[in-house]
Design a protein around this motif. Structure first.
Motif, PDB file in Angstrom:
ATOM      1  N   HIS A 181     -11.236  39.223  15.075  1.00 32.36           N
ATOM      2  CA  HIS A 181     -11.053  40.610  15.505  1.00 32.36           C
ATOM      3  C   HIS A 181      -9.605  41.082  15.469  1.00 32.36           C
ATOM      4  O   HIS A 181      -9.342  42.273  15.411  1.00 32.36           O
ATOM      5  CB  HIS A 181     -11.645  40.809  16.902  1.00 32.36           C
ATOM      6  N   THR A 182      -8.676  40.147  15.496  1.00 33.51           N
ATOM      7  CA  THR A 182      -7.265  40.545  15.467  1.00 33.51           C
ATOM      8  C   THR A 182      -6.614  40.258  14.126  1.00 33.51           C
ATOM      9  O   THR A 182      -5.453  40.569  13.930  1.00 33.51           O
ATOM     10  CB  THR A 182      -6.462  39.814  16.562  1.00 33.51           C
ATOM     11  N   ALA A 183      -7.370  39.668  13.209  1.00 31.91           N
ATOM     12  CA  ALA A 183      -6.858  39.320  11.872  1.00 31.91           C
ATOM     13  C   ALA A 183      -5.618  38.435  11.968  1.00 31.91           C
ATOM     14  O   ALA A 183      -4.668  38.595  11.234  1.00 31.91           O
ATOM     15  CB  ALA A 183      -6.586  40.573  11.053  1.00 31.91           C
ATOM     16  N   ARG A 184      -5.645  37.509  12.889  1.00 31.68           N
ATOM     17  CA  ARG A 184      -4.534  36.578  13.094  1.00 31.68           C
ATOM     18  C   ARG A 184      -4.951  35.204  12.585  1.00 31.68           C
ATOM     19  O   ARG A 184      -6.046  34.742  12.851  1.00 31.68           O
ATOM     20  CB  ARG A 184      -4.189  36.504  14.578  1.00 31.68           C
ATOM     21  N   ILE A 185      -4.051  34.561  11.830  1.00 31.03           N
ATOM     22  CA  ILE A 185      -4.313  33.233  11.283  1.00 31.03           C
ATOM     23  C   ILE A 185      -3.293  32.264  11.855  1.00 31.03           C
ATOM     24  O   ILE A 185      -2.098  32.544  11.830  1.00 31.03           O
ATOM     25  CB  ILE A 185      -4.219  33.237   9.745  1.00 31.03           C
ATOM     26  N   VAL A 186      -3.774  31.142  12.387  1.00 26.26           N
ATOM     27  CA  VAL A 186      -2.900  30.115  12.945  1.00 26.26           C
ATOM     28  C   VAL A 186      -2.956  28.896  12.021  1.00 26.26           C
ATOM     29  O   VAL A 186      -4.036  28.391  11.713  1.00 26.26           O
ATOM     30  CB  VAL A 186      -3.326  29.713  14.373  1.00 26.26           C
ATOM     31  N   PHE A 187      -1.778  28.457  11.584  1.00 25.61           N
ATOM     32  CA  PHE A 187      -1.644  27.285  10.733  1.00 25.61           C
ATOM     33  C   PHE A 187      -0.987  26.167  11.527  1.00 25.61           C
ATOM     34  O   PHE A 187      -0.243  26.426  12.471  1.00 25.61           O
ATOM     35  CB  PHE A 187      -0.730  27.585   9.535  1.00 25.61           C
ATOM     36  N   GLU A 188      -1.260  24.920  11.128  1.00 26.92           N
ATOM     37  CA  GLU A 188      -0.567  23.781  11.725  1.00 26.92           C
ATOM     38  C   GLU A 188      -0.222  22.781  10.632  1.00 26.92           C
ATOM     39  O   GLU A 188      -0.844  22.760   9.571  1.00 26.92           O
ATOM     40  CB  GLU A 188      -1.404  23.122  12.823  1.00 26.92           C
ATOM     41  N   ARG A 189       0.794  21.967  10.907  1.00 25.77           N
ATOM     42  CA  ARG A 189       1.156  20.858  10.038  1.00 25.77           C
ATOM     43  C   ARG A 189       1.935  19.844  10.870  1.00 25.77           C
ATOM     44  O   ARG A 189       2.427  20.151  11.948  1.00 25.77           O
ATOM     45  CB  ARG A 189       1.961  21.306   8.826  1.00 25.77           C
ATOM     46  N   ASP A 190       2.032  18.636  10.344  1.00 22.67           N
ATOM     47  CA  ASP A 190       2.828  17.604  11.009  1.00 22.67           C
ATOM     48  C   ASP A 190       4.299  17.968  10.903  1.00 22.67           C
ATOM     49  O   ASP A 190       4.776  18.276   9.816  1.00 22.67           O
ATOM     50  CB  ASP A 190       2.590  16.238  10.384  1.00 22.67           C
ATOM     51  N   LYS A 191       4.991  17.922  12.012  1.00 29.50           N
ATOM     52  CA  LYS A 191       6.404  18.290  12.031  1.00 29.50           C
ATOM     53  C   LYS A 191       7.265  17.254  11.332  1.00 29.50           C
ATOM     54  O   LYS A 191       8.253  17.595  10.695  1.00 29.50           O
ATOM     55  CB  LYS A 191       6.864  18.474  13.479  1.00 29.50           C
ATOM     56  N   ASN A 192       6.891  16.005  11.406  1.00 24.65           N
ATOM     57  CA  ASN A 192       7.689  14.913  10.823  1.00 24.65           C
ATOM     58  C   ASN A 192       7.149  14.502   9.465  1.00 24.65           C
ATOM     59  O   ASN A 192       7.032  13.340   9.168  1.00 24.65           O
ATOM     60  CB  ASN A 192       7.673  13.706  11.778  1.00 24.65           C
ATOM     61  N   ARG A 193       6.889  15.455   8.609  1.00 22.48           N
ATOM     62  CA  ARG A 193       6.306  15.118   7.302  1.00 22.48           C
ATOM     63  C   ARG A 193       7.366  14.829   6.280  1.00 22.48           C
ATOM     64  O   ARG A 193       8.479  15.068   6.338  1.00 22.48           O
ATOM     65  CB  ARG A 193       5.389  16.199   6.776  1.00 22.48           C
TER      66      ARG A 193
END
Length: 52
Positions: free
Chosen positions: A40-52
């Motif tokens: 409903h808010t058209a928001r996308i949350v991404f994640e990744r490993d910080k120590n890549r």
């Protein structure tokens, strides 16, 4: 440890699916993966490993 990125998706009338696909692929190439899509808010949350 994880890091997160939040973007607001601006929906348009023409080519919206293609633009969204291109955006998702662009973030995926940088190691991001979608962990949440707020419909409903058209928001996308991404994640990744910080120590890549």
């Amino acid at each position: 440890m994880k890091e997160y990125k939040v973007i607001n998706w601006k929906q348009g009338l023409t080519g919206n699916n293609k633009r969204l696909e291109d955006t998702l692929n662009q973030y995926a190439q940088s190691g991001w993966r979608v962990c949440h899509l707020a419909e409903h808010t058209a928001r996308i949350v991404f994640e990744r490993d910080k120590n890549r």
